[in-house]
Design an enzyme around this catalytic site. Sequence first.
Site, PDB file in Angstrom:
ATOM      1  N   PRO A 121       0.855  -1.074  -0.052  1.00 13.70           N
ATOM      2  CA  PRO A 121      -0.048   0.012   0.066  1.00 13.70           C
ATOM      3  C   PRO A 121       1.003   1.296  -0.152  1.00 13.70           C
ATOM      4  CG  PRO A 121      -0.022  -1.144   2.061  1.00 13.70           C
ATOM      5  CD  PRO A 121       0.532  -1.857   1.047  1.00 13.70           C
ATOM      6  N   THR A 155       0.266   5.321  -0.436  1.00 15.41           N
ATOM      7  CA  THR A 155      -0.557   6.779  -0.594  1.00 15.41           C
ATOM      8  C   THR A 155       0.055   7.569  -1.457  1.00 15.41           C
ATOM      9  OG1 THR A 155      -1.613   6.337   1.709  1.00 15.41           O
ATOM     10  CG2 THR A 155      -1.344   8.670   0.929  1.00 15.41           C
ATOM     11  N   GLY A 196       9.769  -3.756   3.788  1.00 10.51           N
ATOM     12  CA  GLY A 196      10.724  -2.732   4.288  1.00 10.51           C
ATOM     13  C   GLY A 196      11.938  -2.914   3.994  1.00 10.51           C
ATOM     14  N   GLY A 197      12.447  -2.177   3.203  1.00 13.41           N
ATOM     15  CA  GLY A 197      14.031  -2.009   2.850  1.00 13.41           C
ATOM     16  C   GLY A 197      14.767  -3.254   2.120  1.00 13.41           C
ATOM     17  N   TYR A 243      -2.192   3.915  13.263  1.00 16.62           N
ATOM     18  CA  TYR A 243      -3.355   4.056  12.964  1.00 16.62           C
ATOM     19  C   TYR A 243      -4.411   3.416  13.899  1.00 16.62           C
ATOM     20  CZ  TYR A 243      -1.435   6.504   9.085  1.00 16.62           C
ATOM     21  OH  TYR A 243      -0.442   7.192   8.099  1.00 16.62           O
ATOM     22  N   ARG A 281       9.226   1.821  -2.151  1.00 13.07           N
ATOM     23  CA  ARG A 281       9.750   2.870  -3.035  1.00 13.07           C
ATOM     24  C   ARG A 281      10.360   2.343  -4.061  1.00 13.07           C
ATOM     25  NH1 ARG A 281      12.851   4.857   2.531  1.00 13.07           N
ATOM     26  NH2 ARG A 281      12.240   2.234   2.968  1.00 13.07           N
ATOM     27  N   HIS A 309      -5.394  -2.223   7.520  1.00 15.28           N
ATOM     28  CA  HIS A 309      -4.372  -1.333   7.998  1.00 15.28           C
ATOM     29  C   HIS A 309      -4.380  -1.238   9.375  1.00 15.28           C
ATOM     30  CE1 HIS A 309      -1.276   1.122   7.945  1.00 15.28           C
ATOM     31  NE2 HIS A 309      -1.570   2.092   6.963  1.00 15.28           N
ATOM     32  N   ARG A 313      -2.404  -5.882   8.080  1.00 19.72           N
ATOM     33  CA  ARG A 313      -0.870  -5.555   8.062  1.00 19.72           C
ATOM     34  C   ARG A 313      -0.556  -4.854   9.305  1.00 19.72           C
ATOM     35  NH1 ARG A 313       2.298  -0.869   4.832  1.00 19.72           N
ATOM     36  NH2 ARG A 313       3.849  -2.253   4.017  1.00 19.72           N
TER      37      ARG A 313
HETATM   38  C1  LIG Z   1       4.742   7.501  -0.657  1.00 18.70           C
HETATM   39  C2  LIG Z   1       4.371   6.309   0.453  1.00 18.70           C
HETATM   40  C3  LIG Z   1       3.211   6.061   0.737  1.00 18.70           C
HETATM   41  C4  LIG Z   1       2.625   4.994   1.717  1.00 18.70           C
HETATM   42  N1  LIG Z   1       1.722   4.882   1.914  1.00 18.70           N
HETATM   43  C5  LIG Z   1       1.247   3.847   2.640  1.00 18.70           C
HETATM   44  C6  LIG Z   1      -0.127   3.399   2.952  1.00 18.70           C
HETATM   45  O1  LIG Z   1      -0.910   3.962   2.176  1.00 18.70           O
HETATM   46  N2  LIG Z   1      -0.470   2.339   3.777  1.00 18.70           N
HETATM   47  C7  LIG Z   1       0.545   1.705   4.451  1.00 18.70           C
HETATM   48  O2  LIG Z   1       0.299   0.653   5.237  1.00 18.70           O
HETATM   49  N3  LIG Z   1       1.736   1.934   4.178  1.00 18.70           N
HETATM   50  C8  LIG Z   1       2.220   2.982   3.226  1.00 18.70           C
HETATM   51  N4  LIG Z   1       3.563   3.238   3.219  1.00 18.70           N
HETATM   52  C9  LIG Z   1       4.422   2.272   3.547  1.00 18.70           C
HETATM   53  C10 LIG Z   1       5.100   1.307   2.774  1.00 18.70           C
HETATM   54  O3  LIG Z   1       3.831   0.284   2.497  1.00 18.70           O
HETATM   55  C11 LIG Z   1       6.114   0.485   3.190  1.00 18.70           C
HETATM   56  O4  LIG Z   1       5.955  -0.237   4.198  1.00 18.70           O
HETATM   57  C12 LIG Z   1       7.564   1.289   3.274  1.00 18.70           C
HETATM   58  O5  LIG Z   1       7.642   2.248   2.085  1.00 18.70           O
HETATM   59  C13 LIG Z   1       8.872   0.500   3.285  1.00 18.70           C
HETATM   60  O6  LIG Z   1       8.988  -0.288   2.330  1.00 18.70           O
HETATM   61  P1  LIG Z   1      10.055  -0.021   1.123  1.00 18.70           P
HETATM   62  O7  LIG Z   1      11.336   0.251   2.224  1.00 18.70           O
HETATM   63  O8  LIG Z   1      10.148  -1.110   0.343  1.00 18.70           O
HETATM   64  O9  LIG Z   1       9.690   1.359   0.589  1.00 18.70           O
HETATM   65  C14 LIG Z   1       3.983   4.331   2.444  1.00 18.70           C
HETATM   66  C15 LIG Z   1       5.196   4.745   1.856  1.00 18.70           C
HETATM   67  C16 LIG Z   1       5.686   5.304   0.845  1.00 18.70           C
HETATM   68  C17 LIG Z   1       6.881   5.666   0.638  1.00 18.70           C
END
Ligand SMILES: Cc1cc2nc3c(=O)[nH]c(=O)nc-3n(C[C@H](O)[C@H](O)[C@H](O)COP(=O)(O)O)c2cc1C
Length: 393
Positions: A51, A53, A326-327, A208, A349, A203, A255
């Site tokens: 997810p 946003t 995550g990462g 939250y 990301r 979520h 989640r």
């Molecule tokens: C732009 C952005 C928006 C995000 N929106 C949500 C969201 O709507 N719901 C959620 O559970 N996590 C959200 N996250 C967290 C991501 O789902 C994820 O857990 C986080 O980016 C770490 O993963 P990554 O290291 O692969 O980026 C968001 C992260 C980013 C960067």
Amino acid sequence: MVLTFVSGTRSLLLTYERSYSYTMRCVLLAQLFEPMVLGGQTLPNRFVLPPLTRSRAQADGVPTPLMAEYYRQRAGAGLVISEGTVVSPQGSAYPQVPGLYTEAQVEAWRPVVAAARSKGAAVYAQLWHVGRQAHSSVQPDGRPPVGPSPIAIAGWEYRTPDGPVPFEVPRALSEADIAGIIAQFVTAARNAVAAGFDGVELHAANGYLFDQFFNSSSNQRTDRYGGSIENRLRFLYEVIEAVSAFVPVNRIGVRISPSSNWMDVSDPDKRSLYSALVRGVSDRRLAYLHLVEPGIAGAVDAETDPTAIESTELGALFDGPVIVTGGHTPETAAAAVGSGSADLVGFGRLFIANPDLPRRVLHEAELSGLREEGLYAGGPIGYTDYPELQSSN
Ligand SMILES: Cc1cc2nc3c(=O)[nH]c(=O)nc-3n(C[C@H](O)[C@H](O)[C@H](O)COP(=O)(O)O)c2cc1C
């Protein structure tokens, strides 16, 4: 002559070593392309669009054609989870996030969901209520936000269009209010099915509403929703139970972010709290458990707390598919899948910056980096303008 022989052997060995490590890397990454069954559906690979946003809906929470294009670009994942989608205006904290509580929203989601499944992915809607992370300036009738207890978030600020302001003291939910929010989740889940989603993700991460009920720092209730761990988990279980009347349990995911104190949710014993939660949802035979890895605070990287709970520890308590996010890089993801500690891996990301991430990994193509521009609002820039690989690749 001897020297020539030695250097010739060395270069042969180097070539062998390189081709061996290349082969091993291919073997490792191939694990991400193994299909698997989730909720009775066959996913083509182990990549998850988690997810994210991106705030491209209309002001009334109605999804837009631009969103359909964004999800179409990322449809190569095995599982696509929608951006956080609010269950009611009360559940929303930020402008232009989509909802699933009006007929117009359901209608507009349909082409977006169809685009997300155009390459065979399963598509789940992330259902979201922010609780005390909202602000009266964006709440219906300008009322304060709601939460389990009248305790404001300390140490963080709410971002208004005019700048950051302190979070407000939320209004404590009555039992009747809680029943009303459970009904909001049920309506949103029914609407998700009507819009074409295959399932829903609750979520319950990132501080939250669900997380506010779980953690004692934000839940000081003395009724059946507070106090013991079992009581603090009750709201989640009641939502699962109510939603399962319309979405089969094996199409409901949860989640959680067990190692994060982001937005002031803390507890003296997170290990007992989240272990009980994972056992509880495991007993309910859900579609999956989605774990945010330690070292992530909301949407950014953070120092890993020494008390962090490894995903492997919690994942082992869950009898069913586990997603970790995550990462991760493709290599760490493949190692997690290969070792059996996870079944699916989310790339947040990386998927924003590389819309065709699985294809790039398959073709060993270079990965693009994330740009800050357009991350949370705007039009196509920073949203749908990340290049896809040319078809000759
Ligand atoms: C732009 C952005 C928006 C995000 N929106 C949500 C969201 O709507 N719901 C959620 O559970 N996590 C959200 N996250 C967290 C991501 O789902 C994820 O857990 C986080 O980016 C770490 O993963 P990554 O290291 O692969 O980026 C968001 C992260 C980013 C960067």
